[in-house]
Each structure stands twice: as structure tokens, then as C-alpha cells.
Design a protein around this motif. Structure first.
Motif, short mmCIF file in Angstrom:
data_model
loop_
_atom_site.label_atom_id
_atom_site.label_comp_id
_atom_site.label_asym_id
_atom_site.label_seq_id
_atom_site.Cartn_x
_atom_site.Cartn_y
_atom_site.Cartn_z
N THR A 10 0.80 -1.22 0.00
CA THR A 10 0.00 0.00 0.00
C THR A 10 0.84 1.27 0.00
OG1 THR A 10 -0.16 -0.10 2.41
CG2 THR A 10 -1.97 -1.07 1.16
N LEU A 11 2.08 1.18 0.48
CA LEU A 11 2.95 2.36 0.53
C LEU A 11 3.84 2.48 -0.71
CD1 LEU A 11 4.06 2.09 4.27
CD2 LEU A 11 2.26 3.52 3.29
N ASN A 12 3.64 1.58 -1.68
CA ASN A 12 4.44 1.57 -2.92
C ASN A 12 5.94 1.53 -2.63
OD1 ASN A 12 2.16 1.69 -4.61
ND2 ASN A 12 2.02 3.88 -4.24
N LEU A 13 6.35 0.64 -1.73
CA LEU A 13 7.76 0.50 -1.37
C LEU A 13 8.51 -0.43 -2.31
CD1 LEU A 13 7.39 0.21 2.51
CD2 LEU A 13 8.01 2.22 1.16
N GLU A 14 7.81 -0.97 -3.29
CA GLU A 14 8.39 -1.89 -4.26
C GLU A 14 8.99 -3.12 -3.56
OE1 GLU A 14 11.11 0.35 -6.70
OE2 GLU A 14 9.64 1.91 -7.04
N GLN A 15 8.34 -3.57 -2.50
CA GLN A 15 8.76 -4.75 -1.76
C GLN A 15 7.81 -5.90 -2.11
OE1 GLN A 15 11.42 -5.01 0.35
NE2 GLN A 15 11.98 -2.93 -0.21
N PRO A 16 8.31 -7.13 -2.05
CA PRO A 16 7.44 -8.26 -2.39
C PRO A 16 6.29 -8.42 -1.40
CG PRO A 16 9.54 -9.02 -1.50
CD PRO A 16 9.64 -7.55 -1.68
N VAL A 17 5.16 -8.84 -1.93
CA VAL A 17 3.98 -9.13 -1.12
C VAL A 17 4.01 -10.63 -0.84
CG1 VAL A 17 1.47 -9.13 -1.13
CG2 VAL A 17 2.70 -7.23 -2.14
N GLU A 27 16.31 -3.64 -1.61
CA GLU A 27 17.18 -2.47 -1.60
C GLU A 27 17.39 -1.99 -0.17
OE1 GLU A 27 16.83 0.09 -5.52
OE2 GLU A 27 15.00 0.16 -4.34
N MET A 28 18.45 -1.24 0.00
CA MET A 28 18.71 -0.64 1.32
C MET A 28 17.59 0.35 1.64
SD MET A 28 22.81 -0.04 1.10
CE MET A 28 22.87 0.79 2.67
N ALA A 29 17.42 0.60 2.92
CA ALA A 29 16.37 1.52 3.36
C ALA A 29 16.54 2.88 2.67
CB ALA A 29 16.43 1.69 4.87
N HIS A 30 15.46 3.42 2.20
CA HIS A 30 15.40 4.76 1.59
C HIS A 30 16.11 4.87 0.24
CE1 HIS A 30 13.74 5.84 5.43
NE2 HIS A 30 14.85 5.45 6.04
N ALA A 31 16.52 3.76 -0.35
CA ALA A 31 17.22 3.80 -1.64
C ALA A 31 16.36 4.46 -2.72
CB ALA A 31 17.62 2.40 -2.08
N ARG A 32 15.06 4.27 -2.64
CA ARG A 32 14.17 4.80 -3.68
C ARG A 32 14.14 6.33 -3.72
NH1 ARG A 32 11.41 3.05 0.44
NH2 ARG A 32 9.82 4.30 1.42
N PHE A 33 14.70 6.99 -2.71
CA PHE A 33 14.72 8.45 -2.69
C PHE A 33 15.92 9.05 -3.41
CE2 PHE A 33 12.28 7.38 1.22
CZ PHE A 33 11.06 7.86 0.78
N TYR A 34 16.85 8.18 -3.87
CA TYR A 34 18.05 8.65 -4.56
C TYR A 34 17.86 8.55 -6.08
CZ TYR A 34 20.45 8.53 -0.09
OH TYR A 34 20.83 8.76 1.20
N ASP A 35 18.67 9.30 -6.81
CA ASP A 35 18.65 9.21 -8.27
C ASP A 35 18.97 7.78 -8.70
OD1 ASP A 35 18.11 11.91 -8.56
OD2 ASP A 35 20.24 12.46 -8.66
N GLU A 36 18.47 7.39 -9.84
CA GLU A 36 18.64 6.03 -10.34
C GLU A 36 20.11 5.63 -10.45
OE1 GLU A 36 17.26 2.38 -11.12
OE2 GLU A 36 16.00 4.11 -10.65
N GLU A 37 20.97 6.53 -10.86
CA GLU A 37 22.40 6.22 -11.02
C GLU A 37 23.04 5.86 -9.67
OE1 GLU A 37 25.26 5.13 -13.35
OE2 GLU A 37 23.41 5.98 -14.13
N ILE A 38 22.71 6.61 -8.64
CA ILE A 38 23.23 6.31 -7.30
C ILE A 38 22.59 5.04 -6.76
CG2 ILE A 38 23.30 7.14 -4.91
CD1 ILE A 38 23.44 9.98 -6.07
N ARG A 39 21.31 4.89 -7.03
CA ARG A 39 20.56 3.72 -6.55
C ARG A 39 21.15 2.42 -7.09
NH1 ARG A 39 13.99 3.73 -7.16
NH2 ARG A 39 13.58 1.79 -6.07
N LYS A 40 21.62 2.42 -8.32
CA LYS A 40 22.22 1.22 -8.93
C LYS A 40 23.50 0.81 -8.23
CE LYS A 40 20.53 2.07 -13.60
NZ LYS A 40 20.95 2.44 -14.97
N GLN A 41 24.21 1.77 -7.63
CA GLN A 41 25.48 1.49 -6.98
C GLN A 41 25.33 1.00 -5.54
OE1 GLN A 41 28.05 4.94 -7.37
NE2 GLN A 41 27.31 5.30 -9.45
N MET A 42 24.16 1.15 -4.97
CA MET A 42 23.94 0.74 -3.58
C MET A 42 23.86 -0.78 -3.48
SD MET A 42 21.11 3.41 -2.22
CE MET A 42 21.52 5.07 -1.85
N PRO A 43 24.47 -1.35 -2.46
CA PRO A 43 24.41 -2.80 -2.29
C PRO A 43 23.00 -3.26 -1.93
CG PRO A 43 25.48 -1.79 -0.41
CD PRO A 43 25.24 -0.71 -1.41
#
Length: 68
Positions: A15-22, A34-50
Motif C-alpha cells: 500500500t505504501l508503494n515501497l516496491e517490496q514483495p507481497v 534495496e537498502m532503506a530509503h534507496a528509492r529516494f536517490y537518483d537512479e544512477e546512485i541507486r544502482k550502486q547501492m548494495p
């Protein structure tokens, strides 16, 4: 370990659109996410996050630990 406080309903509905599996509410599955709050970063930075391994616990599971 990072603990996040989310309503148990998020286990069965995104419901919060966290892109997590149901999943089933009682599921003990571990999933890759993804790491917590990764979705708030630009896509380029997001790809580099473990990626990290996540497991959602039920309120009952926390209660059992607190009683022991």
C-alpha cells in the motif's frame, strides 16, 4: 541489523508503494531488497547501492522473544 517499524499489513499489500514483495503474513522467507530509503536517490546512485537480505517478522514473533 536494521529494524524498521512497519504495520504488519505491509507484508500482504504494498500500500505504501515501497516496491517490496507481497507475501503470506506468516511467511518466514528471506528476500533480497534495496537498502532503506534507496528509492529516494537518483537512479544512477541507486544502482550502486548494495542489496540487502530482508525478513519481515510478525508481532507475535517479537512478543515471544521479549517473554524469553
Amino acid at each position: 541489523m536494521i529494524c524498521s517499524d512497519f504495520h504488519p499489513f505491509t507484508k500482504i499489500s504494498d500500500t505504501l508503494n515501497l516496491e517490496q514483495p507481497v507475501m503470506n503474513y506468516f511467511s518466514e522467507d528471506v528476500f533480497e531488497g534495496e537498502m532503506a530509503h534507496a528509492r529516494f536517490y537518483d537512479e544512477e546512485i541507486r544502482k550502486q547501492m548494495p542489496r540487502c537480505l530482508c525478513r519481515r517478522y510478525t508481532i507475535g514473533e517479537f512478543t515471544l522473544v521479549a517473554i524469553k
